[in-house]
Design a protein around this motif. Structure first.
Motif, PDB file in Angstrom:
ATOM      1  N   UNK A 160      92.777   5.178  27.565  1.00  0.00           N
ATOM      2  CA  UNK A 160      91.990   4.486  29.114  1.00  0.00           C
ATOM      3  C   UNK A 160      90.645   5.413  29.050  1.00  0.00           C
ATOM      4  N   UNK A 161      89.548   4.870  29.236  1.00  0.00           N
ATOM      5  CA  UNK A 161      88.412   5.475  29.036  1.00  0.00           C
ATOM      6  C   UNK A 161      87.515   5.160  30.557  1.00  0.00           C
ATOM      7  N   UNK A 162      87.197   6.496  31.131  1.00  0.00           N
ATOM      8  CA  UNK A 162      86.540   6.301  32.300  1.00  0.00           C
ATOM      9  C   UNK A 162      85.352   7.302  32.519  1.00  0.00           C
ATOM     10  N   UNK A 163      84.148   6.773  32.810  1.00  0.00           N
ATOM     11  CA  UNK A 163      82.969   7.848  32.954  1.00  0.00           C
ATOM     12  C   UNK A 163      82.361   7.462  34.226  1.00  0.00           C
ATOM     13  N   UNK A 166      76.204   8.997  18.424  1.00  0.00           N
ATOM     14  CA  UNK A 166      77.339   7.973  18.370  1.00  0.00           C
ATOM     15  C   UNK A 166      77.605   7.871  20.087  1.00  0.00           C
ATOM     16  N   UNK A 167      77.598   6.538  20.649  1.00  0.00           N
ATOM     17  CA  UNK A 167      77.877   6.342  22.000  1.00  0.00           C
ATOM     18  C   UNK A 167      79.176   6.482  22.247  1.00  0.00           C
ATOM     19  N   UNK A 168      79.745   6.899  23.404  1.00  0.00           N
ATOM     20  CA  UNK A 168      81.169   6.980  23.571  1.00  0.00           C
ATOM     21  C   UNK A 168      81.967   5.814  23.401  1.00  0.00           C
ATOM     22  N   UNK A 169      81.183   4.638  23.713  1.00  0.00           N
ATOM     23  CA  UNK A 169      81.980   3.265  23.674  1.00  0.00           C
ATOM     24  C   UNK A 169      82.262   3.047  22.176  1.00  0.00           C
ATOM     25  N   UNK A 170      81.437   3.314  21.346  1.00  0.00           N
ATOM     26  CA  UNK A 170      81.790   3.038  19.944  1.00  0.00           C
ATOM     27  C   UNK A 170      82.607   4.227  19.380  1.00  0.00           C
ATOM     28  N   UNK A 171      82.551   5.319  19.872  1.00  0.00           N
ATOM     29  CA  UNK A 171      83.733   6.231  19.428  1.00  0.00           C
ATOM     30  C   UNK A 171      84.941   5.871  20.110  1.00  0.00           C
ATOM     31  N   UNK A 172      85.010   5.361  21.080  1.00  0.00           N
ATOM     32  CA  UNK A 172      86.306   5.044  21.759  1.00  0.00           C
ATOM     33  C   UNK A 172      86.955   3.909  20.924  1.00  0.00           C
ATOM     34  N   UNK A 228      94.435   9.331  29.977  1.00  0.00           N
ATOM     35  CA  UNK A 228      93.262   8.929  30.485  1.00  0.00           C
ATOM     36  C   UNK A 228      91.957   9.540  29.899  1.00  0.00           C
ATOM     37  N   UNK A 229      90.844   9.191  29.251  1.00  0.00           N
ATOM     38  CA  UNK A 229      89.954  10.136  28.987  1.00  0.00           C
ATOM     39  C   UNK A 229      88.996   9.991  30.269  1.00  0.00           C
ATOM     40  N   UNK A 230      88.426  11.064  30.725  1.00  0.00           N
ATOM     41  CA  UNK A 230      87.495  11.133  31.832  1.00  0.00           C
ATOM     42  C   UNK A 230      86.155  11.822  31.378  1.00  0.00           C
ATOM     43  N   UNK A 231      85.022  11.240  31.298  1.00  0.00           N
ATOM     44  CA  UNK A 231      83.786  11.968  31.055  1.00  0.00           C
ATOM     45  C   UNK A 231      82.915  12.110  32.432  1.00  0.00           C
ATOM     46  N   UNK A 232      82.288  13.009  32.281  1.00  0.00           N
ATOM     47  CA  UNK A 232      81.680  13.242  33.593  1.00  0.00           C
ATOM     48  C   UNK A 232      80.115  13.230  33.414  1.00  0.00           C
ATOM     49  N   UNK A 233      79.120  13.593  34.165  1.00  0.00           N
ATOM     50  CA  UNK A 233      77.944  13.235  34.447  1.00  0.00           C
ATOM     51  C   UNK A 233      76.959  13.343  32.983  1.00  0.00           C
ATOM     52  N   UNK A 234      76.119  12.334  32.841  1.00  0.00           N
ATOM     53  CA  UNK A 234      75.435  12.292  31.607  1.00  0.00           C
ATOM     54  C   UNK A 234      76.035  11.797  30.345  1.00  0.00           C
ATOM     55  N   UNK A 235      77.223  11.850  30.271  1.00  0.00           N
ATOM     56  CA  UNK A 235      77.970  11.389  29.177  1.00  0.00           C
ATOM     57  C   UNK A 235      77.972  10.163  28.691  1.00  0.00           C
TER      58      UNK A 235
END
Ligand code: DQA
Length: 140
Positions: free
Chosen positions: A44-47, A25-31, A4-11
Motif C-alpha cells: 500500500x502507498x500513502x503520501x 520517475x514519479x513514485x506512482x510509476x515506480x510503485x 505500508x509505504x509512507x512518503x512525507x513532504x515533497x515526495x
C-alpha cells in the motif's frame, strides 16, 4: 503480508523535483513496478505533506500491517510526533531515503525516526524501497 509505504513532504514531486538528487520517475510509476516485483505482498502507498496525516496513517495501519517503509522526508529531521508514532505501533518500521542524507547538509544528518526503526536504507535512489521491502520478506 501487508506492507505500508509512507512518503512525507515533497515526495509527491518525484520526477519533477531536483532530478539530479531524486531521479526522473514519479513514485506512482515506480510503485507499479514494485507491485509487479513483489506479487506475494500486499503493498500500500500513502503520501502526505502534512505531519498529522502521516501520524494518523501510522496509527491506522500500525496494529494491522506487518511493516512500514517510511520515508518521512524533511520530517525525518524534525518530527518528534512521527518518531513517537513509529514507536507506539506494533508494525516494524524501516526508514528509507532516496539520497544519502549523511553526505548532504548537516541538518539532514539527524533522524528522529531512526532510533525507533528496525534499520535504515539510504542512498540507493528509489531502489532503497526495493531493499527495504526485500528485507521484510527475509525477516518475516
Ligand atoms: C529524503 C532526504 C530528506 O533530507 C529530504 O528532506 C527529502 C527526501 C530522501 O529520500 O533522500 O525530502 O528523505
Amino acid at each position: 503480508m501487508k506492507i505500508q509505504i509512507i512518503n512525507g513532504p515533497n515526495l509527491n514531486l518525484l520526477g519533477l523535483r531536483e532530478k539530479d538528487i531524486y531521479g526522473e520517475i514519479s513514485f506512482e510509476d515506480y510503485f507499479k513496478s514494485l507491485t509487479n516485483k513483489f506479487p506475494k505482498l500486499e503493498l500500500h502507498y500513502f503520501q502526505s505533506n502534512i505531519e498529522g496525516e502521516i501520524i494518523d496513517k501510522i496509527h491506522e495501519i500500525g496494529f494491522d500491517f506487518s511493516g512500514i517503509v517510511l520515508n518521512a522526508a524533511a520530517y525525518t529531521h524534525t518530527s518528534v510526533g512521527i518518531a513517537d508514532a513509529v514507536r507506539s505501533v506494533k508494525a516494524t518500521t524501516i526508514e528509507v531515503h532516496i539520497s544519502n542524507t549523511i553526505s548532504r547538509e548537516d541538518y539532514r544528518h539527524i533522524s528522529y525516526v531512526a532510533p525507533n526503526a528496525k534499520g535504515i536504507i539510504m542512498g540507493f535512489g528509489l531502489y532503497s524501497y526495493d531493499l527495504a521491502i526485500s528485507s521484510f520478506m527475509k525477516k518475516l
